[in-house]
Write a protein that holds these residues in place. Structure first.
Motif, PDB file in Angstrom:
ATOM      1  N   PHE A  21      62.704 -78.143  92.881  1.00  0.00           N
ATOM      2  CA  PHE A  21      62.003 -77.605  94.043  1.00  0.00           C
ATOM      3  C   PHE A  21      62.731 -76.386  94.599  1.00  0.00           C
ATOM      4  O   PHE A  21      62.114 -75.374  94.917  1.00  0.00           O
ATOM      5  N   LEU A  22      64.047 -76.474  94.703  1.00  0.00           N
ATOM      6  CA  LEU A  22      64.817 -75.343  95.223  1.00  0.00           C
ATOM      7  C   LEU A  22      64.767 -74.152  94.272  1.00  0.00           C
ATOM      8  O   LEU A  22      64.723 -73.000  94.721  1.00  0.00           O
ATOM      9  N   ARG A  23      64.769 -74.417  92.972  1.00  0.00           N
ATOM     10  CA  ARG A  23      64.670 -73.310  92.012  1.00  0.00           C
ATOM     11  C   ARG A  23      63.330 -72.600  92.159  1.00  0.00           C
ATOM     12  O   ARG A  23      63.265 -71.367  92.138  1.00  0.00           O
ATOM     13  N   ALA A  24      62.275 -73.365  92.300  1.00  0.00           N
ATOM     14  CA  ALA A  24      60.941 -72.760  92.446  1.00  0.00           C
ATOM     15  C   ALA A  24      60.865 -71.909  93.716  1.00  0.00           C
ATOM     16  O   ALA A  24      60.307 -70.808  93.703  1.00  0.00           O
ATOM     17  N   ARG A  25      61.431 -72.402  94.803  1.00  0.00           N
ATOM     18  CA  ARG A  25      61.429 -71.637  96.052  1.00  0.00           C
ATOM     19  C   ARG A  25      62.269 -70.368  95.915  1.00  0.00           C
ATOM     20  O   ARG A  25      61.908 -69.306  96.432  1.00  0.00           O
ATOM     21  N   ALA A  26      63.395 -70.479  95.221  1.00  0.00           N
ATOM     22  CA  ALA A  26      64.258 -69.307  95.047  1.00  0.00           C
ATOM     23  C   ALA A  26      63.545 -68.228  94.245  1.00  0.00           C
ATOM     24  O   ALA A  26      63.670 -67.030  94.548  1.00  0.00           O
ATOM     25  N   ILE A  27      62.796 -68.624  93.221  1.00  0.00           N
ATOM     26  CA  ILE A  27      62.035 -67.653  92.434  1.00  0.00           C
ATOM     27  C   ILE A  27      61.001 -66.952  93.313  1.00  0.00           C
ATOM     28  O   ILE A  27      60.813 -65.728  93.243  1.00  0.00           O
ATOM     29  N   GLN A  28      60.331 -67.717  94.173  1.00  0.00           N
ATOM     30  CA  GLN A  28      59.354 -67.124  95.091  1.00  0.00           C
ATOM     31  C   GLN A  28      60.022 -66.105  96.020  1.00  0.00           C
ATOM     32  O   GLN A  28      59.481 -65.022  96.257  1.00  0.00           O
ATOM     33  N   GLU A  29      61.176 -66.456  96.534  1.00  0.00           N
ATOM     34  CA  GLU A  29      61.875 -65.571  97.462  1.00  0.00           C
ATOM     35  C   GLU A  29      62.368 -64.302  96.773  1.00  0.00           C
ATOM     36  O   GLU A  29      62.280 -63.196  97.340  1.00  0.00           O
ATOM     37  N   VAL A  30      62.869 -64.444  95.546  1.00  0.00           N
ATOM     38  CA  VAL A  30      63.329 -63.275  94.805  1.00  0.00           C
ATOM     39  C   VAL A  30      62.146 -62.369  94.467  1.00  0.00           C
ATOM     40  O   VAL A  30      62.230 -61.137  94.573  1.00  0.00           O
ATOM     41  N   THR A  31      61.024 -62.974  94.070  1.00  0.00           N
ATOM     42  CA  THR A  31      59.828 -62.183  93.758  1.00  0.00           C
ATOM     43  C   THR A  31      59.381 -61.386  94.969  1.00  0.00           C
ATOM     44  O   THR A  31      59.033 -60.201  94.879  1.00  0.00           O
ATOM     45  N   ARG A  32      59.409 -62.032  96.131  1.00  0.00           N
ATOM     46  CA  ARG A  32      59.021 -61.342  97.371  1.00  0.00           C
ATOM     47  C   ARG A  32      60.030 -60.233  97.708  1.00  0.00           C
ATOM     48  O   ARG A  32      59.661 -59.146  98.138  1.00  0.00           O
ATOM     49  N   GLU A  33      61.302 -60.505  97.493  1.00  0.00           N
ATOM     50  CA  GLU A  33      62.346 -59.528  97.791  1.00  0.00           C
ATOM     51  C   GLU A  33      62.236 -58.298  96.901  1.00  0.00           C
ATOM     52  O   GLU A  33      62.432 -57.158  97.351  1.00  0.00           O
ATOM     53  N   VAL A  34      61.900 -58.507  95.627  1.00  0.00           N
ATOM     54  CA  VAL A  34      61.860 -57.401  94.669  1.00  0.00           C
ATOM     55  C   VAL A  34      60.533 -56.663  94.707  1.00  0.00           C
ATOM     56  O   VAL A  34      60.496 -55.421  94.694  1.00  0.00           O
ATOM     57  N   LEU A  35      59.412 -57.397  94.767  1.00  0.00           N
ATOM     58  CA  LEU A  35      58.094 -56.783  94.628  1.00  0.00           C
ATOM     59  C   LEU A  35      57.305 -56.706  95.922  1.00  0.00           C
ATOM     60  O   LEU A  35      56.269 -56.036  95.966  1.00  0.00           O
ATOM     61  N   GLY A  36      57.761 -57.393  96.968  1.00  0.00           N
ATOM     62  CA  GLY A  36      57.015 -57.384  98.212  1.00  0.00           C
ATOM     63  C   GLY A  36      55.897 -58.405  98.195  1.00  0.00           C
ATOM     64  O   GLY A  36      55.753 -59.199  97.275  1.00  0.00           O
ATOM     65  N   ASP A  37      55.066 -58.372  99.240  1.00  0.00           N
ATOM     66  CA  ASP A  37      54.005 -59.369  99.396  1.00  0.00           C
ATOM     67  C   ASP A  37      52.626 -58.889  98.979  1.00  0.00           C
ATOM     68  O   ASP A  37      51.715 -59.691  98.828  1.00  0.00           O
ATOM     69  N   SER A  38      52.437 -57.601  98.817  1.00  0.00           N
ATOM     70  CA  SER A  38      51.096 -57.094  98.524  1.00  0.00           C
ATOM     71  C   SER A  38      50.681 -57.424  97.089  1.00  0.00           C
ATOM     72  O   SER A  38      51.502 -57.410  96.175  1.00  0.00           O
ATOM     73  N   PRO A  39      49.391 -57.737  96.883  1.00  0.00           N
ATOM     74  CA  PRO A  39      48.901 -58.048  95.539  1.00  0.00           C
ATOM     75  C   PRO A  39      49.121 -56.897  94.558  1.00  0.00           C
ATOM     76  O   PRO A  39      49.376 -57.115  93.374  1.00  0.00           O
ATOM     77  N   GLU A  40      49.011 -55.644  95.050  1.00  0.00           N
ATOM     78  CA  GLU A  40      49.175 -54.499  94.156  1.00  0.00           C
ATOM     79  C   GLU A  40      50.581 -54.450  93.554  1.00  0.00           C
ATOM     80  O   GLU A  40      50.764 -54.169  92.367  1.00  0.00           O
ATOM     81  N   SER A  41      51.572 -54.759  94.388  1.00  0.00           N
ATOM     82  CA  SER A  41      52.947 -54.684  93.898  1.00  0.00           C
ATOM     83  C   SER A  41      53.274 -55.819  92.935  1.00  0.00           C
ATOM     84  O   SER A  41      54.242 -55.745  92.193  1.00  0.00           O
ATOM     85  N   ARG A  42      52.428 -56.866  92.955  1.00  0.00           N
ATOM     86  CA  ARG A  42      52.674 -57.997  92.072  1.00  0.00           C
ATOM     87  C   ARG A  42      51.720 -57.984  90.874  1.00  0.00           C
ATOM     88  O   ARG A  42      51.434 -59.027  90.286  1.00  0.00           O
ATOM     89  N   GLY A  43      51.197 -56.825  90.550  1.00  0.00           N
ATOM     90  CA  GLY A  43      50.278 -56.710  89.425  1.00  0.00           C
ATOM     91  C   GLY A  43      50.898 -57.173  88.116  1.00  0.00           C
ATOM     92  O   GLY A  43      52.105 -57.321  87.984  1.00  0.00           O
ATOM     93  N   SER A  44      50.057 -57.408  87.144  1.00  0.00           N
ATOM     94  CA  SER A  44      50.513 -57.945  85.860  1.00  0.00           C
ATOM     95  C   SER A  44      51.519 -57.034  85.170  1.00  0.00           C
ATOM     96  O   SER A  44      52.320 -57.490  84.358  1.00  0.00           O
ATOM     97  N   MET A  45      51.505 -55.739  85.494  1.00  0.00           N
ATOM     98  CA  MET A  45      52.447 -54.809  84.864  1.00  0.00           C
ATOM     99  C   MET A  45      53.805 -54.834  85.558  1.00  0.00           C
ATOM    100  O   MET A  45      54.803 -54.408  84.985  1.00  0.00           O
ATOM    101  N   ALA A  46      53.851 -55.334  86.821  1.00  0.00           N
ATOM    102  CA  ALA A  46      55.100 -55.327  87.576  1.00  0.00           C
ATOM    103  C   ALA A  46      55.884 -56.625  87.407  1.00  0.00           C
ATOM    104  O   ALA A  46      57.096 -56.639  87.562  1.00  0.00           O
ATOM    105  N   LEU A  47      55.198 -57.714  87.098  1.00  0.00           N
ATOM    106  CA  LEU A  47      55.835 -59.015  86.942  1.00  0.00           C
ATOM    107  C   LEU A  47      55.574 -59.554  85.539  1.00  0.00           C
ATOM    108  O   LEU A  47      54.432 -59.726  85.140  1.00  0.00           O
ATOM    109  N   VAL A  48      56.651 -59.798  84.805  1.00  0.00           N
ATOM    110  CA  VAL A  48      56.535 -60.327  83.438  1.00  0.00           C
ATOM    111  C   VAL A  48      57.341 -61.619  83.360  1.00  0.00           C
ATOM    112  O   VAL A  48      58.500 -61.650  83.773  1.00  0.00           O
ATOM    113  N   GLU A  49      56.714 -62.683  82.859  1.00  0.00           N
ATOM    114  CA  GLU A  49      57.389 -63.974  82.788  1.00  0.00           C
ATOM    115  C   GLU A  49      57.454 -64.478  81.345  1.00  0.00           C
ATOM    116  O   GLU A  49      56.515 -64.284  80.558  1.00  0.00           O
ATOM    117  N   TYR A  50      58.570 -65.114  81.016  1.00  0.00           N
ATOM    118  CA  TYR A  50      58.777 -65.672  79.672  1.00  0.00           C
ATOM    119  C   TYR A  50      59.215 -67.130  79.788  1.00  0.00           C
ATOM    120  O   TYR A  50      59.850 -67.528  80.768  1.00  0.00           O
TER     121      TYR A  50
END
Length: 373
Positions: A21-50
């Motif tokens: 649970f804490l790992r999942a929350r940390a990933i959310q917080e890092v994503t927000r810190e790096v890409l912000g909250d707007s949908p445009e900044s979190r587009g498929s080209m800006a976030l890549v997951e493996y």
């Protein structure tokens, strides 16, 4: 107050630890810190997951070095990265075998491991990419840990070691994540009812925050009303099934209680003991001539009027001293389990079966074959 441009996120984060649970929350917080909250900044080209089980190191590092067209930074996240980090090259590629049939031949070039490639990358990371590794194990004595510590962030995600620390986490998490305040005793009661699963605690806090809004403060009465009833209803259902001589249902309900979390046997015995104390108190009130509707409320506060006769029969199944004897047996099971001298689940099953086969007060004097389960 400074109004300058916010600092740029570091090039690497490692989120590690046993608490999912804490790992999942940390990933959310890092994503927000790096890409912000707007949908445009979190587009498929800006976030890549493996997925770390299958991810190729070359593809991951290539993504880190490829600028994003939709955001200032590209975030590359490798989940379940334990295998990914520790993966070594295939034996055929990594072996330093001599080329040629006789000595003196040139040795084959050794293929570096993923760990070595990550170490090399972090010595000169891409300015346009942020790498996130999520794993359970992340030893602090490795070169990779120390590199991340120098240029990025190592984020531990472990469950609090001591129960008092968990209570403090509940209070702080309620404030930060759900905008609600609660006192230490309330956090203690919530953990007692829900267990130490941080994901379940977060879920219950979310329900409680909605329930108390707009008040903004969670009381112990709120916890008892919204969370306590479910656990107590299940505990009471076990004693109800015992009273009805329904062995299958009683044992199935016990299995459901055990399934709540890894410490459930100890908490569940406490819950059963609490239930039996209330049953004993209900029987005491009946013996003193207190109206059944009042005595039943002591046992089952949420009981409906039509349930009173059946619960009264349940209370009358054993004498007050017998209810106390049953409670004593549970406390012995609890003590034996906590001292490592007993198997709590098995002992409780035997206890349930013994109650199922024990004759009730009304059955006394009848032949045994008429009262067996």
């Amino acid at each position: 107050m400074t109004h300058g441009k916010p600092s740029k996120p570091p090039p690497v984060y490692v989120i590690f630890g046993s608490e999912g649970f804490l790992r999942a929350r940390a990933i959310q917080e890092v994503t927000r810190e790096v890409l912000g909250d707007s949908p445009e900044s979190r587009g498929s080209m800006a976030l890549v997951e493996y997925d770390g089980e299958t991810a190729d190191i070359a593809a991951v590092l290539d993504e880190c070095q490829t600028p994003s067209l939709l955001a200032p930074l590209r975030l590359v996240c490798v989940r379940n990265a334990d295998t990914f980090v520790s993966r070594k090259p295939p034996e055929s590629e990594g072996a330093a075998d001599a080329v040629g049939s006789r000595g003196g031949g040139r040795k084959a070039r050794r293929t570096p491991s993923n760990r070595e490639l990550l170490e090399k990358y972090l010595q000169s990371p891409s300015p346009s990419g942020v790498l996130v590794l999520e794993c359970q194990s992340w030893p602090t004595n490795t070169k990779l840990y120390k590199l991340v510590d120098q240029i990025g962030r190592n984020i531990p995600c472990e469950k609090p070691r001591y129960r008092t620390d968990l209570y403090a986490w509940v209070a702080e998490h309620a404030r930060q994540a759900h905008g609600c305040g609660l006192e230490y005793a309330v956090a203690e009661r919530l953990v007692d009812l829900v267990g130490d699963s941080m994901g379940l605690l977060d879920s219950e806090l979310g329900k409680l925050a909605t329930y108390v809004a707009p008040r903004g403060t969670i009381t112990i009465e709120d916890v008892e009303t919204l969370v306590g009833a479910t656990r107590e209803e299940k505990i009471f259902a076990i004693t109800d099934a015992i009273a009805q001589r329904d062995a299958g249902r009683a044992l199935a309900l016990w299995e459901q209680v055990l399934a709540t979390d890894r410490d459930a046997p100890y908490r569940a015995v406490g819950g059963l003991a609490y239930g039996f104390r209330r049953l004993a108190e209900g029987r005491r009130q009946l013996d003193q001539g207190i109206p059944p509707a009042t005595a039943v409320k002591t046992v089952k506060p949420w009981a409906r009027p039509q349930e009173v006769p059946e619960i009264k029969r349940q209370l009358e199944r054993f004498t007050l001293s017998e209810w106390h004897d049953h409670l004593g047996q549970l406390l012995k099971i609890d003590a034996a389990g906590k001292s490592g001298l007993g198997d709590v689940p098995t002992a409780v099953e035997k206890f349930i079966v013994s109650l199922l086969t024990a004759p009730s007060v009304a059955d006394r004097g009848r032949r045994p074959r008429e009262v067996s389960a």
